[in-house]
Design a protein around this motif. Structure first.
Motif, PDB file in Angstrom:
ATOM      1  N   VAL A  46      27.022  11.266  11.040  1.00  0.00           N
ATOM      2  CA  VAL A  46      26.077  11.052  12.135  1.00  0.00           C
ATOM      3  C   VAL A  46      24.679  11.413  11.638  1.00  0.00           C
ATOM      4  CG1 VAL A  46      25.385  11.695  14.472  1.00  0.00           C
ATOM      5  CG2 VAL A  46      27.817  11.584  13.874  1.00  0.00           C
ATOM      6  N   ALA A  47      23.744  10.470  11.760  1.00  0.00           N
ATOM      7  CA  ALA A  47      22.345  10.723  11.427  1.00  0.00           C
ATOM      8  C   ALA A  47      21.534  10.776  12.710  1.00  0.00           C
ATOM      9  CB  ALA A  47      21.811   9.635  10.492  1.00  0.00           C
ATOM     10  N   LEU A  48      20.402  11.483  12.644  1.00  0.00           N
ATOM     11  CA  LEU A  48      19.533  11.664  13.801  1.00  0.00           C
ATOM     12  C   LEU A  48      18.155  11.112  13.466  1.00  0.00           C
ATOM     13  CD1 LEU A  48      19.088  12.972  16.640  1.00  0.00           C
ATOM     14  CD2 LEU A  48      18.455  15.071  15.422  1.00  0.00           C
ATOM     15  N   LEU A  49      17.602  10.321  14.383  1.00  0.00           N
ATOM     16  CA  LEU A  49      16.278   9.726  14.194  1.00  0.00           C
ATOM     17  C   LEU A  49      15.449   9.964  15.440  1.00  0.00           C
ATOM     18  CD1 LEU A  49      15.451   6.183  12.848  1.00  0.00           C
ATOM     19  CD2 LEU A  49      14.653   6.841  15.133  1.00  0.00           C
ATOM     20  N   GLY A  50      14.158  10.205  15.240  1.00  0.00           N
ATOM     21  CA  GLY A  50      13.251  10.322  16.370  1.00  0.00           C
ATOM     22  C   GLY A  50      11.921   9.684  16.048  1.00  0.00           C
ATOM     23  N   PHE A  51      11.370   8.962  17.028  1.00  0.00           N
ATOM     24  CA  PHE A  51      10.071   8.313  16.871  1.00  0.00           C
ATOM     25  C   PHE A  51       9.061   8.987  17.787  1.00  0.00           C
ATOM     26  CE2 PHE A  51       6.825   5.238  18.029  1.00  0.00           C
ATOM     27  CZ  PHE A  51       6.465   4.697  16.793  1.00  0.00           C
ATOM     28  N   SER A  52       7.901   9.372  17.251  1.00  0.00           N
ATOM     29  CA  SER A  52       6.807   9.961  18.023  1.00  0.00           C
ATOM     30  C   SER A  52       7.300  11.199  18.786  1.00  0.00           C
ATOM     31  CB  SER A  52       6.208   8.903  18.949  1.00  0.00           C
ATOM     32  OG  SER A  52       4.954   9.311  19.442  1.00  0.00           O
ATOM     33  N   GLN A  53       7.206  11.242  20.119  1.00  0.00           N
ATOM     34  CA  GLN A  53       7.693  12.418  20.842  1.00  0.00           C
ATOM     35  C   GLN A  53       9.172  12.643  20.568  1.00  0.00           C
ATOM     36  OE1 GLN A  53       8.467  12.349  25.089  1.00  0.00           O
ATOM     37  NE2 GLN A  53       7.261  14.198  25.393  1.00  0.00           N
ATOM     38  N   GLY A  54       9.922  11.559  20.427  1.00  0.00           N
ATOM     39  CA  GLY A  54      11.333  11.697  20.075  1.00  0.00           C
ATOM     40  C   GLY A  54      11.524  12.329  18.711  1.00  0.00           C
ATOM     41  N   GLY A  55      10.535  12.170  17.830  1.00  0.00           N
ATOM     42  CA  GLY A  55      10.608  12.819  16.520  1.00  0.00           C
ATOM     43  C   GLY A  55      10.518  14.320  16.624  1.00  0.00           C
ATOM     44  N   GLY A  56       9.648  14.806  17.531  1.00  0.00           N
ATOM     45  CA  GLY A  56       9.590  16.245  17.757  1.00  0.00           C
ATOM     46  C   GLY A  56      10.903  16.777  18.288  1.00  0.00           C
ATOM     47  N   MET A  57      11.536  16.003  19.185  1.00  0.00           N
ATOM     48  CA  MET A  57      12.844  16.397  19.691  1.00  0.00           C
ATOM     49  C   MET A  57      13.883  16.390  18.574  1.00  0.00           C
ATOM     50  SD  MET A  57      12.324  17.049  22.871  1.00  0.00           S
ATOM     51  CE  MET A  57      14.027  17.172  23.404  1.00  0.00           C
ATOM     52  N   ALA A  58      13.802  15.393  17.692  1.00  0.00           N
ATOM     53  CA  ALA A  58      14.759  15.315  16.588  1.00  0.00           C
ATOM     54  C   ALA A  58      14.594  16.499  15.639  1.00  0.00           C
ATOM     55  CB  ALA A  58      14.581  13.991  15.839  1.00  0.00           C
ATOM     56  N   TYR A  59      13.356  16.873  15.347  1.00  0.00           N
ATOM     57  CA  TYR A  59      13.122  18.059  14.514  1.00  0.00           C
ATOM     58  C   TYR A  59      13.785  19.277  15.155  1.00  0.00           C
ATOM     59  CZ  TYR A  59       9.582  16.410  11.099  1.00  0.00           C
ATOM     60  OH  TYR A  59       8.912  15.808  10.059  1.00  0.00           O
ATOM     61  N   ARG A  60      13.567  19.453  16.448  1.00  0.00           N
ATOM     62  CA  ARG A  60      14.101  20.635  17.119  1.00  0.00           C
ATOM     63  C   ARG A  60      15.629  20.663  17.079  1.00  0.00           C
ATOM     64  NH1 ARG A  60      10.223  23.331  19.858  1.00  0.00           N
ATOM     65  NH2 ARG A  60       8.263  22.233  20.289  1.00  0.00           N
ATOM     66  N   LEU A  61      16.240  19.541  17.454  1.00  0.00           N
ATOM     67  CA  LEU A  61      17.695  19.515  17.497  1.00  0.00           C
ATOM     68  C   LEU A  61      18.291  19.555  16.101  1.00  0.00           C
ATOM     69  CD1 LEU A  61      20.282  19.264  19.127  1.00  0.00           C
ATOM     70  CD2 LEU A  61      20.023  16.771  19.049  1.00  0.00           C
ATOM     71  N   GLY A  62      17.717  18.784  15.184  1.00  0.00           N
ATOM     72  CA  GLY A  62      18.260  18.747  13.831  1.00  0.00           C
ATOM     73  C   GLY A  62      18.199  20.088  13.128  1.00  0.00           C
ATOM     74  N   PHE A  63      17.114  20.827  13.332  1.00  0.00           N
ATOM     75  CA  PHE A  63      16.982  22.123  12.674  1.00  0.00           C
ATOM     76  C   PHE A  63      17.764  23.208  13.399  1.00  0.00           C
ATOM     77  CE2 PHE A  63      12.659  20.821  10.730  1.00  0.00           C
ATOM     78  CZ  PHE A  63      13.319  20.200   9.683  1.00  0.00           C
ATOM     79  N   ARG A  64      18.029  23.008  14.702  1.00  0.00           N
ATOM     80  CA  ARG A  64      18.839  23.974  15.431  1.00  0.00           C
ATOM     81  C   ARG A  64      20.322  23.786  15.154  1.00  0.00           C
ATOM     82  NH1 ARG A  64      18.706  24.552  21.976  1.00  0.00           N
ATOM     83  NH2 ARG A  64      20.165  22.802  21.869  1.00  0.00           N
ATOM     84  N   GLU A  65      20.746  22.519  14.970  1.00  0.00           N
ATOM     85  CA  GLU A  65      22.160  22.219  14.759  1.00  0.00           C
ATOM     86  C   GLU A  65      22.339  21.327  13.530  1.00  0.00           C
ATOM     87  OE1 GLU A  65      23.605  20.524  18.415  1.00  0.00           O
ATOM     88  OE2 GLU A  65      22.835  22.148  19.633  1.00  0.00           O
ATOM     89  N   PRO A  66      21.892  21.780  12.358  1.00  0.00           N
ATOM     90  CA  PRO A  66      21.903  20.917  11.171  1.00  0.00           C
ATOM     91  C   PRO A  66      23.296  20.502  10.728  1.00  0.00           C
ATOM     92  CG  PRO A  66      21.451  23.193  10.560  1.00  0.00           C
ATOM     93  CD  PRO A  66      21.384  23.126  12.055  1.00  0.00           C
ATOM     94  N   GLU A  67      24.286  21.291  11.075  1.00  0.00           N
ATOM     95  CA  GLU A  67      25.650  20.984  10.652  1.00  0.00           C
ATOM     96  C   GLU A  67      26.194  19.730  11.330  1.00  0.00           C
ATOM     97  OE1 GLU A  67      25.703  23.267  14.350  1.00  0.00           O
ATOM     98  OE2 GLU A  67      24.725  23.642  12.408  1.00  0.00           O
ATOM     99  N   ARG A  68      25.559  19.271  12.393  1.00  0.00           N
ATOM    100  CA  ARG A  68      26.037  18.100  13.129  1.00  0.00           C
ATOM    101  C   ARG A  68      25.588  16.784  12.485  1.00  0.00           C
ATOM    102  NH1 ARG A  68      25.802  18.901  19.577  1.00  0.00           N
ATOM    103  NH2 ARG A  68      27.483  17.403  19.333  1.00  0.00           N
ATOM    104  N   PHE A  69      24.597  16.860  11.589  1.00  0.00           N
ATOM    105  CA  PHE A  69      23.974  15.636  11.108  1.00  0.00           C
ATOM    106  C   PHE A  69      23.944  15.577   9.575  1.00  0.00           C
ATOM    107  CE2 PHE A  69      21.961  16.957  15.120  1.00  0.00           C
ATOM    108  CZ  PHE A  69      22.399  15.919  15.936  1.00  0.00           C
TER     109      PHE A  69
END
Length: 225
Positions: A110-133
């Protein structure tokens, strides 16, 4: 949590494992967009071999307009409070829980992508739960200032998470300087982002989509067609 969302299924299980599970991309749209906004990329990413799941942000930006926001803004700089942003991040995390149960998601790919504001959300989630992606792609966005602000170095799982940053040199919505600053800050934390800059505005262009596709093939272990 079940957010409104759009899904693109590859229509084949040729690339699936023995259980019919598929490599998956979770894609978070930007401010004022909706669940359909990024879905059009699906045929161009990894030859359309991905299951692509695009949740829609929960907050309408104004009545009668089909555009949405991940969290409310407040304060003189128009930023969300820490509590509001944390709640929004938890909402996206809960949606990922839902998606991997509701759809034929290969949880190991599973990969995670975020564009613009969604990118900030992706940074937050990806760095909080890196094992998921297996990878995090941050498009036309910037690393939130509060991430790693406590001085704690990133953990091993974060340091091992492949990062792709793409930014347009002519982006008038999120300055390319913010993309470069994100790259430099992450590098200073010991991470190794793959930074790509393009002659484009606040968008996904043909060249950036091609590079994104190749990156997804690598992190999702698909191989080139």
């Amino acid at each position: 949590m079940t957010l409104i969302h759009a899904v693109a299924h590859p229509g084949t299980i040729d690339e699936a494992d023995g259980d019919g599970l598929l490599p998956t991309l979770i894609a978070l749209h930007g401010y004022g967009a909706n669940a359909q906004d990024l879905l059009g990329l699906s045929p161009y990413l990894a030859g359309g071999r991905l299951l692509m799941v695009c949740p829609q942000a929960p907050l309408p930006i104004q009545p009668g307009f089909y555009g949405f926001n991940w969290h409310a803004f407040s304060g003189p700089e128009g930023r969300g409070s820490p509590e509001v942003v944390e709640a929004a991040t938890a909402t996206v995390s809960e949606f990922v829980d839902f998606a991997v149960e509701a759809y034929p998601v290969d949880r190991d790919h599973v990969a995670l992508l975020g564009f613009s504001q969604g990118g900030g959300m992706a940074y937050r989630l990806g760095f909080r739960e890196p094992e998921r992606f297996v990878g995090l792609a941050a498009l036309s966005t910037s690393l939130p200032d509060d991430l790693f602000a406590d001085g704690e170095p990133p953990g091993e799982a974060v340091r091992g998470l492949p990062l792709l940053i793409q930014h347009g040199a002519s982006d008038a919505s999120v300055s390319v300087d913010k993309g470069r600053a994100s790259r430099d800050r992450l590098a200073g934390l010991g991470l190794e982002p793959d930074y790509r800059e393009y002659s484009m505005a606040h968008e996904v262009g043909a060249h950036s989509a091609r590079d994104l596709s190749q990156w997804l093939e690598r992190v999702l272990e698909l191989g080139s067609e």
